[in-house]
Every structure is written in structure tokens, then in C-alpha cells.
Write a protein that holds these residues in place. Structure first.
Motif, mmCIF file in Angstrom:
data_model
loop_
_atom_site.group_PDB
_atom_site.id
_atom_site.type_symbol
_atom_site.label_atom_id
_atom_site.label_comp_id
_atom_site.label_asym_id
_atom_site.label_seq_id
_atom_site.Cartn_x
_atom_site.Cartn_y
_atom_site.Cartn_z
ATOM 1 N N ALA A 37 -0.581 -29.278 -21.681
ATOM 2 C CA ALA A 37 -1.305 -30.455 -22.173
ATOM 3 C C ALA A 37 -0.332 -31.601 -22.447
ATOM 4 C CB ALA A 37 -2.098 -30.098 -23.426
ATOM 5 N N VAL A 38 0.750 -31.306 -23.131
ATOM 6 C CA VAL A 38 1.751 -32.337 -23.431
ATOM 7 C C VAL A 38 2.440 -32.783 -22.153
ATOM 8 C CG1 VAL A 38 3.938 -32.762 -24.610
ATOM 9 C CG2 VAL A 38 2.125 -31.559 -25.781
ATOM 10 N N ILE A 39 2.766 -31.841 -21.290
ATOM 11 C CA ILE A 39 3.432 -32.169 -20.032
ATOM 12 C C ILE A 39 2.574 -33.119 -19.204
ATOM 13 C CG2 ILE A 39 4.193 -31.188 -17.825
ATOM 14 C CD1 ILE A 39 5.091 -28.695 -19.487
ATOM 15 N N THR A 40 1.283 -32.837 -19.122
ATOM 16 C CA THR A 40 0.382 -33.692 -18.351
ATOM 17 C C THR A 40 0.310 -35.098 -18.939
ATOM 18 O OG1 THR A 40 -0.910 -31.756 -17.718
ATOM 19 C CG2 THR A 40 -1.978 -33.901 -17.468
ATOM 20 N N ARG A 41 0.255 -35.196 -20.270
ATOM 21 C CA ARG A 41 0.234 -36.523 -20.901
ATOM 22 C C ARG A 41 1.515 -37.296 -20.609
ATOM 23 N NH1 ARG A 41 -2.304 -34.304 -25.906
ATOM 24 N NH2 ARG A 41 -0.283 -34.480 -26.927
ATOM 25 N N ILE A 42 2.637 -36.612 -20.643
ATOM 26 C CA ILE A 42 3.907 -37.281 -20.364
ATOM 27 C C ILE A 42 3.963 -37.740 -18.908
ATOM 28 C CG2 ILE A 42 6.411 -36.929 -20.174
ATOM 29 C CD1 ILE A 42 6.160 -35.135 -22.683
ATOM 30 N N VAL A 43 3.551 -36.879 -17.988
ATOM 31 C CA VAL A 43 3.559 -37.240 -16.570
ATOM 32 C C VAL A 43 2.686 -38.460 -16.327
ATOM 33 C CG1 VAL A 43 2.848 -36.481 -14.262
ATOM 34 C CG2 VAL A 43 4.177 -34.943 -15.725
ATOM 35 N N GLU A 44 1.493 -38.468 -16.898
ATOM 36 C CA GLU A 44 0.584 -39.604 -16.697
ATOM 37 C C GLU A 44 1.163 -40.903 -17.249
ATOM 38 O OE1 GLU A 44 -2.241 -39.967 -14.940
ATOM 39 O OE2 GLU A 44 -1.809 -37.951 -14.221
ATOM 40 N N ALA A 45 1.875 -40.831 -18.351
ATOM 41 C CA ALA A 45 2.442 -42.039 -18.952
ATOM 42 C C ALA A 45 3.740 -42.479 -18.293
ATOM 43 C CB ALA A 45 2.682 -41.804 -20.439
ATOM 44 N N GLU A 46 4.520 -41.557 -17.785
ATOM 45 C CA GLU A 46 5.844 -41.878 -17.250
ATOM 46 C C GLU A 46 5.841 -42.227 -15.768
ATOM 47 O OE1 GLU A 46 8.716 -42.114 -19.121
ATOM 48 O OE2 GLU A 46 7.410 -41.798 -20.832
ATOM 49 N N LYS A 47 4.823 -41.827 -15.051
ATOM 50 C CA LYS A 47 4.804 -42.109 -13.611
ATOM 51 C C LYS A 47 4.480 -43.581 -13.376
ATOM 52 C CE LYS A 47 -0.058 -41.158 -12.675
ATOM 53 N NZ LYS A 47 -0.373 -42.542 -12.388
ATOM 54 N N PRO A 48 4.878 -44.135 -12.236
ATOM 55 C CA PRO A 48 4.467 -45.502 -11.915
ATOM 56 C C PRO A 48 2.943 -45.582 -11.799
ATOM 57 C CG PRO A 48 6.288 -44.811 -10.522
ATOM 58 C CD PRO A 48 5.834 -43.597 -11.271
ATOM 59 N N ALA A 49 2.373 -46.719 -12.117
ATOM 60 C CA ALA A 49 0.916 -46.877 -12.174
ATOM 61 C C ALA A 49 0.244 -46.623 -10.829
ATOM 62 C CB ALA A 49 0.571 -48.273 -12.672
ATOM 63 N N ALA A 50 0.903 -46.959 -9.725
ATOM 64 C CA ALA A 50 0.283 -46.826 -8.401
ATOM 65 C C ALA A 50 0.463 -45.444 -7.788
ATOM 66 C CB ALA A 50 0.862 -47.878 -7.469
ATOM 67 N N VAL A 51 1.004 -44.529 -8.532
ATOM 68 C CA VAL A 51 1.310 -43.197 -8.014
ATOM 69 C C VAL A 51 0.343 -42.185 -8.619
ATOM 70 C CG1 VAL A 51 3.080 -41.386 -7.992
ATOM 71 C CG2 VAL A 51 3.730 -43.761 -7.646
ATOM 72 N N THR A 52 -0.144 -41.274 -7.778
ATOM 73 C CA THR A 52 -0.937 -40.158 -8.290
ATOM 74 C C THR A 52 -0.005 -38.992 -8.535
ATOM 75 O OG1 THR A 52 -1.435 -39.400 -6.047
ATOM 76 C CG2 THR A 52 -3.038 -40.881 -7.094
ATOM 77 N N ALA A 53 -0.428 -38.079 -9.379
ATOM 78 C CA ALA A 53 0.453 -36.965 -9.726
ATOM 79 C C ALA A 53 -0.354 -35.695 -9.905
ATOM 80 C CB ALA A 53 1.211 -37.273 -11.010
ATOM 81 N N GLU A 54 0.297 -34.590 -9.604
ATOM 82 C CA GLU A 54 -0.275 -33.288 -9.929
ATOM 83 C C GLU A 54 0.817 -32.453 -10.582
ATOM 84 O OE1 GLU A 54 -0.902 -30.352 -6.507
ATOM 85 O OE2 GLU A 54 -0.718 -32.279 -5.451
#
Length: 180
Positions: A146-163
Motif C-alpha cells: 500500500a505504501v509502495i504504491t502510494r510512493i510510486v504514484e507520487a514519485e513517477k512523472p505525471a505522463a507515465v503509467t506504472a505497475e
């Protein structure tokens, strides 16, 4: 502020009238007592902003001040912290470094390592899918998704999708068969 220091701030006529037993003398003693708690706080004010000396409830505020509020964000005010306070202290201490590298693979990896206390995160950018990243989480950090996902969503560039994918545990090394 000591009574004598307050007395020196008064006009000369009041200073001459300030004698033991007078109303002004008693008033200055009261003023000294009222200043003492504030002066004690001001003497240690630097501890409020030091991530390793601040009180626990202040660490959450400091986390927000260094733009890591997504880590402690919760919809419920009574929700428990998603990380131990020690990890939050580490995030605050690394706040400037993390802000400098925000939006980069290094910055994301470093934020994940500091927040979880686990190393070994990998960030892949598949050729067949532009503007997409795959974050591989070490198996030992799987309980912190849960924390990892929140960090990934906040730290990635806005135009990038992530899994976020949990890496499988490496298979145990087979033991050699005894020779006959």
C-alpha cells in the motif's frame, strides 16, 4: 526573561520605584514566571525541526513539509501511520535528496528504499510500452504494498503509467547430489 532584565526595559522612573515588597516588584516576578515556559521551548526549538529529535507527532508534520505527505496521507484522522515513526524520520532526513531526484528512477528507488528499509527495488521501462514503468518490489517488502504504491504514484512523472509487481523469491539453490 529574568526579573532584573525586565526591570532594565522599564523607564527610569519605574526602575527607581521598583523595590522589594512593592506592587511593581511582585508584578515583575509574575512576568518572569510567565516567560519561563516559553523560553524553555525557545531554547530547544531546533529539536522540533530535527527529524531524529522531534516528538513523534511532529514527525508527521515534518513529513508533510518535505513533500512526502503522500506517505502519511489517510482519509481517516484516527488511522494508524502506514510506517513506523523511525522510517518517517528517515524520510524527513532524506527529504532534500528525494526532492532533488523526484521523477527519476534513482529518486523513486531511493524513496522506496528509505520508506521500506529494504533494498533491491528495480524499475524497468519496457520497450514495447512507452511511457510505462514496472516497479519490481523485493519479496521481503510485499507486506508494504500500500505504501509502495502510494510512493510510486507520487514519485513517477505525471505522463507515465506504472505497475507494481512483487518479485518472486529466488529458488533455493539445489544441493549437489553425493557422488557414488
Amino acid at each position: 526573561m529574568r526579573r532584573s532584565a525586565i526591570e532594565r526595559l522599564l523607564p527610569a522612573a519605574y526602575q527607581r520605584a521598583c523595590m522589594p515588597g512593592s506592587v511593581l516588584w511582585a508584578l515583575l516576578d509574575v512576568m518572569e514566571g510567565l516567560h519561563a515556559p516559553d523560553e524553555a521551548i525557545l531554547a530547544e526549538v531546533d529539536a522540533l525541526f530535527d527529524p531524529y529529535r522531534a516528538p513523534d507527532d511532529m514527525v508527521v508534520r515534518l513529513t508533510r513539509w518535505v513533500a512526502m505527505d503522500h506517505v502519511v496521507a489517510s482519509h481517516r484522522p484516527d488511522a494508524p501511520l502506514p510506517l513506523p515513526v523511525g522510517r518517517l524520520r528517515d524520510l524527513v532526513a532524506h527529504g532534500a535528496l528525494l526532492a532533488r531526484w523526484r521523477g527519476t528512477p534513482y529518486g523513486m528507488r531511493r524513496a522506496l528504499e528509505v520508506a521500506t528499509g529494504v533494498s533491491g527495488f528495480a524499475i524497468d521501462e519496457p520497450d514495447e510500452r512507452p511511457f510505462h514503468i514496472v516497479v519490481r518490489v523485493p519479496a521481503v517488502a510485499a507486506d508494504q504494498l500500500a505504501v509502495i504504491t502510494r510512493i510510486v504514484e507520487a514519485e513517477k512523472p505525471a505522463a507515465v503509467t506504472a505497475e507494481v509487481v512483487v518479485a518472486s523469491r529466488p529458488p533455493d539453490q539445489p544441493t549437489a547430489a553425493p557422488s557414488a
